[in-house]
Design an enzyme around this catalytic site. Structure first.
Site, PDB file in Angstrom:
ATOM      1  N   GLU A  75      19.221 -42.987  11.088  1.00  0.00           N
ATOM      2  CA  GLU A  75      19.260 -43.571  12.437  1.00  0.00           C
ATOM      3  C   GLU A  75      20.332 -44.648  12.482  1.00  0.00           C
ATOM      4  OE1 GLU A  75      15.570 -44.902  14.239  1.00  0.00           O
ATOM      5  OE2 GLU A  75      14.435 -43.330  13.208  1.00  0.00           O
ATOM      6  N   GLU A 135      10.060 -45.252   8.290  1.00  0.00           N
ATOM      7  CA  GLU A 135       9.964 -46.714   8.334  1.00  0.00           C
ATOM      8  C   GLU A 135       8.575 -47.265   8.040  1.00  0.00           C
ATOM      9  OE1 GLU A 135      11.598 -48.017  12.083  1.00  0.00           O
ATOM     10  OE2 GLU A 135      13.634 -47.547  11.469  1.00  0.00           O
TER      11      GLU A 135
END
Ligand code: BG6
Length: 472
Positions: free
Chosen positions: A371, A164
């Site tokens: 995720e 991320e």
């Protein structure tokens, strides 16, 4: 419903080093930015010192992964366990720890899928040159990655570079941005972002050069934004939100240059990063093999016209829900059509189908979800059970959405819910739990960190056994 999951689909689960390992200074490990931030947080007692104590429970934890039927385990290596000060001596004990973990996974027929950097920059690099603010950090990262490829690349073929980058970049404490002047601060942020892109490219090329059959890609925090209304301005604001939060990052990885709208923004704000000769070739030559995406929720936006309060191109201090650029302002709104988790995430399985379609159609690269999960408080009953049907419901609907996306033609090769076991949440310690396995500790009492399989564990075990077929 037809079952569209390919036979070799990677059913897995995820975690990250600082959120599960503990042993934060054991066997030579250095302190990281994630340790630093977790220690100073005052409203919770849980920190990265013990976390879920995976450092001492890895063997039994991997046994439980095997029993679950996992085909892959997506986890991260702590850079400061391998090189305590980030760019100096290699810590052999750190290499040995991950060797034990990797070998055990392989013994259990679980594919190790490793993220090199999940929010935990060695703190020594912050002290030395404020981390990613310096170009040296990109080279230190490349060196660290090369060490990992050399030590583990004979057995580990799948790698994620940064977790991320696109989200981490926006969080001052993760990047260690302490500058208070907002103009200077955004300039620093843009330069850090660029150095991370450079590091990503150097590492991607190193992986392809050093590992036979090596595959590498980014894990992005995916963003799906709906307009609050069908007013063109609202539609535009939703588009801006996607582009400025995630798409620019994927476009940079894919095309090797900032997309036009992003470069225009950097220029308008006078914050085009310093780039060196030769960088453009490196960044353009680094080709990602897949896109990993983290998906939790969707967002909704409303356009705000520029006026006295929202002057063109200036950030409104202390007003986090408002984003801006020279194209205007937009505000994150509640979507009345969606239910939110107790922590405000708007739960939206269809959004996952949308984003998989978008990324597939735009990049035509294999996709994996690294995720996806529901963070909430769980109750441990007296007979040591966790009846988390809300989590089962969440996972079920997202798996169905992936099944639909595959039917739509998207190439999706894996699904790794967050998280395998309860872990240190970024902001809510152990109050907010995501795991399939309960870790018996609280923010204030370490207890014995006993592992207890939740109902969702047994449910997911059946899903894996049936290759995604949901049999109630
Ligand atoms: C993702 C991160 O953005 O969100 C994880 O990669 C994090 O590290 C997860 O734990 C959930 O966020 P939080 O704040 O609920 O822990």
């Amino acid at each position: 419903m037809s079952n569209n999951f390919p036979k070799e689909f990677w059913w897995g689960a995820s975690s990250s080093a600082f959120q599960i390992e503990g042993g934060w200074d054991e066997d030579g490990k250095g302190k990281t930015v994630a340790d630093f931030n977790s220690f100073k947080s005052s409203d919770k007692q849980a920190d990265s010192k013990v976390a879920s104590d995976f450092y001492h429970h890895w063997n039994e934890d991997i046994e439980m992964m095997k029993e679950l039927g996992m085909k892959t385990y997506r986890f991260s290596i702590s850079w400061a366990r391998i090189i305590p000060d980030g760019d100096g001596e290699v810590n052999q004990a750190g290499i040995e720890f991950y060797n034990k973990v990797i070998n055990k996974l392989l013994e259990c027929d679980i594919i190790p899928f490793i993220t090199l950097y999940h929010f935990d920059l060695p703190y020594a690099l912050v002290e030395k040159y404020n981390g990613w603010q310096s170009r040296d950090c990109a080279y230190a990262f490349e060196r660290y990655a090369r060490i990992c490829f050399k030590e583990f690349g004979d057995r580990v073929k799948y790698w994620v570079v940064h977790n991320e980058q696109n989200l981490m970049m926006r969080v001052d404490e993760r990047m260690n941005i302490t500058e208070t002047d907002s103009v200077k601060k955004e300039k620093i942020r843009a330069q850090m972002d660029y150095h991370m892109f450079l590091a990503h490219a150097l590492t991607t090329n190193a992986c392809h050069e050093m590992i036979e059959g090596g595959k590498i890609g980014p894990a992005v925090s995916s963003t799906v934004t709906y307009p609050l209304s069908n007013k063109p301005e609202d539609v535009w604001s939703a588009r801006m939100n996607n582009q400025f939060k995630t798409d620019y990052c994927l476009d940079m990885h894919f095309n090797g240059e900032y997309p036009g709208y992003y470069m225009a923004y950097l220029k308008e704000q006078d914050m085009v990063p310093v780039m060196c000769e030769g960088d453009a070739e490196i960044i353009k030559s680094a080709k990602m093999d897949f896109i990993a995406l983290n998906y939790y929720r969707t967002l909704t936006t409303r356009y705000l016209p520029s006026d006295e309060a929202h002057k063109k191109g200036t950030r409104i201090e202390g007003f986090n829900e408002v984003d801006y650029n020279m194209y205007g302002y937009w505000m994150i709104e509640k979507n009345e059509n969606l239910k939110a988790s107790e922590y405000g995430a708007q739960i939206d399985p269809i959004g996952l189908r949308i984003v998989l379609n978008e990324y597939w159609n735009r990049y035509h690269l294999p996709l994996i979800i690294t995720e996806n999960g529901l963070g909430t408080a769980d109750v441990l009953t007296e007979d040591k059970k966790v009846h988390d049907d809300y989590r089962i419901d969440y996972l079920k609907n997202h798996i169905l959405a992936i099944n639909d996306a595959i039917e739509d033609g998207c190439e999706v090769f894996g699904y790794c819910p967050w998280s395998f076991m309860d872990l240190l949440s970024s902001h809510q310690g152990f109050k907010k739990r995501y795991g399939l396995v309960y870790v018996d500790r609280t923010d204030f009492d370490l207890k014995d960190v006993e592992r207890i399989k939740k109902d969702s564990y047994f449910w997911y075990q059946k899903v894996i056994k049936n290759n995604g077929e949901i049999i109630e």
